[in-house]
Design a protein around this motif. Structure first.
Motif, PDB file in Angstrom:
ATOM      1  N   THR A 155      -4.969 -32.563 -69.821  1.00  0.00           N
ATOM      2  CA  THR A 155      -3.895 -31.674 -69.348  1.00  0.00           C
ATOM      3  C   THR A 155      -3.730 -30.485 -70.272  1.00  0.00           C
ATOM      4  O   THR A 155      -4.084 -30.515 -71.458  1.00  0.00           O
ATOM      5  CB  THR A 155      -2.557 -32.440 -69.267  1.00  0.00           C
ATOM      6  OG1 THR A 155      -2.102 -32.728 -70.591  1.00  0.00           O
ATOM      7  CG2 THR A 155      -2.697 -33.721 -68.475  1.00  0.00           C
ATOM      8  N   SER A 156      -3.144 -29.426 -69.718  1.00  0.00           N
ATOM      9  CA  SER A 156      -2.715 -28.276 -70.525  1.00  0.00           C
ATOM     10  C   SER A 156      -1.207 -28.287 -70.701  1.00  0.00           C
ATOM     11  O   SER A 156      -0.643 -27.427 -71.408  1.00  0.00           O
ATOM     12  CB  SER A 156      -3.156 -26.967 -69.854  1.00  0.00           C
ATOM     13  OG  SER A 156      -2.614 -26.882 -68.544  1.00  0.00           O
ATOM     14  N   LEU A 157      -0.545 -29.278 -70.054  1.00  0.00           N
ATOM     15  CA  LEU A 157       0.896 -29.441 -70.223  1.00  0.00           C
ATOM     16  C   LEU A 157       1.192 -30.043 -71.591  1.00  0.00           C
ATOM     17  O   LEU A 157       0.345 -30.731 -72.170  1.00  0.00           O
ATOM     18  CB  LEU A 157       1.445 -30.372 -69.129  1.00  0.00           C
ATOM     19  CG  LEU A 157       1.192 -29.949 -67.668  1.00  0.00           C
ATOM     20  CD1 LEU A 157       1.657 -31.053 -66.726  1.00  0.00           C
ATOM     21  CD2 LEU A 157       1.903 -28.631 -67.359  1.00  0.00           C
ATOM     22  N   THR A 158       2.373 -29.817 -72.090  1.00  0.00           N
ATOM     23  CA  THR A 158       2.767 -30.434 -73.358  1.00  0.00           C
ATOM     24  C   THR A 158       3.981 -31.330 -73.126  1.00  0.00           C
ATOM     25  O   THR A 158       4.925 -30.940 -72.426  1.00  0.00           O
ATOM     26  CB  THR A 158       3.092 -29.367 -74.416  1.00  0.00           C
ATOM     27  OG1 THR A 158       4.136 -28.520 -73.938  1.00  0.00           O
ATOM     28  CG2 THR A 158       1.847 -28.549 -74.745  1.00  0.00           C
ATOM     29  N   ARG A 159       3.903 -32.532 -73.660  1.00  0.00           N
ATOM     30  CA  ARG A 159       4.988 -33.503 -73.577  1.00  0.00           C
ATOM     31  C   ARG A 159       5.010 -34.305 -74.875  1.00  0.00           C
ATOM     32  O   ARG A 159       4.005 -34.344 -75.605  1.00  0.00           O
ATOM     33  CB  ARG A 159       4.761 -34.480 -72.406  1.00  0.00           C
ATOM     34  CG  ARG A 159       4.691 -33.878 -71.013  1.00  0.00           C
ATOM     35  CD  ARG A 159       6.073 -33.486 -70.517  1.00  0.00           C
ATOM     36  NE  ARG A 159       6.044 -33.168 -69.088  1.00  0.00           N
ATOM     37  CZ  ARG A 159       5.704 -32.005 -68.579  1.00  0.00           C
ATOM     38  NH1 ARG A 159       5.298 -31.027 -69.391  1.00  0.00           N
ATOM     39  NH2 ARG A 159       5.742 -31.798 -67.280  1.00  0.00           N
ATOM     40  N   GLY A 164       4.300 -37.845 -71.830  1.00  0.00           N
ATOM     41  CA  GLY A 164       2.913 -37.841 -71.358  1.00  0.00           C
ATOM     42  C   GLY A 164       2.593 -39.096 -70.548  1.00  0.00           C
ATOM     43  O   GLY A 164       1.935 -39.031 -69.497  1.00  0.00           O
ATOM     44  N   TYR A 167       4.129 -38.781 -67.101  1.00  0.00           N
ATOM     45  CA  TYR A 167       3.352 -37.889 -66.232  1.00  0.00           C
ATOM     46  C   TYR A 167       2.103 -38.603 -65.712  1.00  0.00           C
ATOM     47  O   TYR A 167       1.793 -38.534 -64.509  1.00  0.00           O
ATOM     48  CB  TYR A 167       2.961 -36.622 -66.981  1.00  0.00           C
ATOM     49  CG  TYR A 167       2.144 -35.673 -66.143  1.00  0.00           C
ATOM     50  CD1 TYR A 167       2.772 -34.727 -65.351  1.00  0.00           C
ATOM     51  CD2 TYR A 167       0.748 -35.732 -66.142  1.00  0.00           C
ATOM     52  CE1 TYR A 167       2.028 -33.856 -64.561  1.00  0.00           C
ATOM     53  CE2 TYR A 167      -0.006 -34.872 -65.358  1.00  0.00           C
ATOM     54  CZ  TYR A 167       0.637 -33.937 -64.555  1.00  0.00           C
ATOM     55  OH  TYR A 167      -0.104 -33.079 -63.779  1.00  0.00           O
ATOM     56  N   CYS A 168       1.394 -39.287 -66.595  1.00  0.00           N
ATOM     57  CA  CYS A 168       0.164 -39.988 -66.168  1.00  0.00           C
ATOM     58  C   CYS A 168       0.475 -41.055 -65.130  1.00  0.00           C
ATOM     59  O   CYS A 168      -0.275 -41.253 -64.168  1.00  0.00           O
ATOM     60  CB  CYS A 168      -0.530 -40.609 -67.378  1.00  0.00           C
ATOM     61  SG  CYS A 168      -1.237 -39.408 -68.524  1.00  0.00           S
ATOM     62  N   GLN A 171       0.644 -39.771 -61.755  1.00  0.00           N
ATOM     63  CA  GLN A 171      -0.673 -39.459 -61.193  1.00  0.00           C
ATOM     64  C   GLN A 171      -1.443 -40.730 -60.813  1.00  0.00           C
ATOM     65  O   GLN A 171      -2.602 -40.644 -60.404  1.00  0.00           O
ATOM     66  CB  GLN A 171      -1.494 -38.656 -62.206  1.00  0.00           C
ATOM     67  CG  GLN A 171      -0.861 -37.330 -62.602  1.00  0.00           C
ATOM     68  CD  GLN A 171      -0.695 -36.395 -61.421  1.00  0.00           C
ATOM     69  OE1 GLN A 171      -1.626 -36.202 -60.626  1.00  0.00           O
ATOM     70  NE2 GLN A 171       0.498 -35.813 -61.282  1.00  0.00           N
ATOM     71  N   TYR A 199      -4.309 -34.022 -78.876  1.00  0.00           N
ATOM     72  CA  TYR A 199      -4.004 -34.582 -77.549  1.00  0.00           C
ATOM     73  C   TYR A 199      -3.547 -36.034 -77.716  1.00  0.00           C
ATOM     74  O   TYR A 199      -4.222 -36.849 -78.360  1.00  0.00           O
ATOM     75  CB  TYR A 199      -5.237 -34.536 -76.625  1.00  0.00           C
ATOM     76  CG  TYR A 199      -5.672 -33.126 -76.278  1.00  0.00           C
ATOM     77  CD1 TYR A 199      -5.284 -32.536 -75.076  1.00  0.00           C
ATOM     78  CD2 TYR A 199      -6.468 -32.393 -77.161  1.00  0.00           C
ATOM     79  CE1 TYR A 199      -5.676 -31.245 -74.759  1.00  0.00           C
ATOM     80  CE2 TYR A 199      -6.867 -31.107 -76.841  1.00  0.00           C
ATOM     81  CZ  TYR A 199      -6.466 -30.543 -75.652  1.00  0.00           C
ATOM     82  OH  TYR A 199      -6.849 -29.256 -75.345  1.00  0.00           O
ATOM     83  N   SER A 263       5.615 -32.493 -79.255  1.00  0.00           N
ATOM     84  CA  SER A 263       5.198 -32.037 -77.927  1.00  0.00           C
ATOM     85  C   SER A 263       3.730 -31.578 -77.974  1.00  0.00           C
ATOM     86  O   SER A 263       3.424 -30.561 -78.609  1.00  0.00           O
ATOM     87  CB  SER A 263       6.107 -30.898 -77.446  1.00  0.00           C
ATOM     88  OG  SER A 263       5.761 -30.519 -76.132  1.00  0.00           O
ATOM     89  N   PRO A 265      -0.283 -31.616 -75.679  1.00  0.00           N
ATOM     90  CA  PRO A 265      -1.006 -31.966 -74.449  1.00  0.00           C
ATOM     91  C   PRO A 265      -1.479 -33.418 -74.530  1.00  0.00           C
ATOM     92  O   PRO A 265      -1.442 -34.026 -75.604  1.00  0.00           O
ATOM     93  CB  PRO A 265      -2.178 -30.985 -74.405  1.00  0.00           C
ATOM     94  CG  PRO A 265      -2.200 -30.271 -75.693  1.00  0.00           C
ATOM     95  CD  PRO A 265      -0.966 -30.587 -76.469  1.00  0.00           C
TER      96      PRO A 265
END
Length: 274
Positions: A155-159, A164, A167-168, A171, A199, A263, A265
């Motif tokens: 991902t290019s998102l940051t959490r 994270g 989010y996974c 998906q 990451y 935070s 990716p």
């Protein structure tokens, strides 16, 4: 005495016998024989008689000659007819032999076709039996990368670490669980280089310090830590990996621990079929 004279004398005597009827002829009546003139029943005499005999003899000779020719021709034609019959028989035998050979060839071809048909039926049965069991080829979604039976998303998102993971899960997966050097190298090669590109992945010792576990609760065995890591420098309970601009760095020494609230990716993993 000459032959001519003898013939003439014999003719006269025969004529007289006819005319007179001879002694004791009781059938004679007034110069007539049963109502017919006796003088009218006369045979040729003299040279005419010989000519008649000659003609008859010549005719007989002609008939005999024709018969001889016909018989001779018939006997000559018999061998030729025999030869023709023999030739026809040979041709018939040859045709029968050719037909027999063709029949045998057709029988062999028919047998081969039947065997091929049986083999095709067997193959079709096998295909139909395994059709429902055959798995489709493994395919990952767009931006996901396939390795073995898993798909990985960089991902290019940051959490933070927990963000994270959330989010996974959305998906259909989880933060990446990396068990082998081959898997680690594959994932690390997906990362872009940067000054300190870090990451999150799915490892933590949040429950018990220095007891690292994967996101599914299974214990960590080994790992691919950088030298002197993990060090829990400032309460660092979550794991991440880096890929920097330093080319000497390697995939199998790229893990670090960090505070879980940072935070960053992250890397998601999703098993195919889930």
């Amino acid at each position: 005495m000459s032959t001519t004279g003898t013939s003439a004398t014999a003719g006269k005597m025969y004529s007289q016998l006819i005319d007179d009827g001879g002694p004791g002829d009781e059938r004679r009546t007034d110069g007539h024989h049963r109502g017919f003139p006796v003088s009218s029943l006369r045979l040729p005499s003299g040279p005419g008689l010989y000519r008649l005999a000659t003609v008859c003899l010549a005719a007989l000779c002609v008939v005999l000659l024709i018969s001889i020719i016909a018989v001779t021709a018939r006997h000559k034609n018999k061998p030729q007819a025999g030869e023709e019959a023999a030739s026809l028989m040979q041709k018939g035998e040859a045709n029968i032999s050719a037909l027999t050979s063709n029949i045998m060839k057709l029988k062999q071809e028919n047998k081969q076709l039947q065997e091929d048909n049986q083999a095709l039926k067997a193959n079709l049965t096998t295909i139909m039996a395994t059709k429902g069991k055959t798995k489709p080829p493994a395919v990952c979604q767009t931006d996901w990368h396939l390795f073995n039976n898993s798909c990985y998303l960089i991902t290019s998102l940051t959490r933070n670490w927990e963000g994270g993971q959330t989010y996974c899960q959305g998906q259909g997966g989880h933060l990446a669980i990396i068990l082998t050097a081959e898997e680690q190298t594959f994932v690390w090669n997906l990362l872009p280089r940067g000054f300190w590109n870090a990451y999150w992945f799915g490892i933590t010792d949040g429950e018990t310090e220095d007891v690292w576990k994967w996101i599914d609760g299974s214990p960590l065995v080994g790992g691919f830590w950088e030298d002197h890591e993990p060090n829990n420098h400032i309460n660092e309970d979550c794991g991440y990996m880096i890929k920097t601009m330093v080319l000497e760095r390697v995939a199998t020494k790229s893990w670090y621990d960090a505070p879980c609230y940072m935070s960053l990716p992250f890397i998601c993993e999703k098993k195919l079929g889930l």
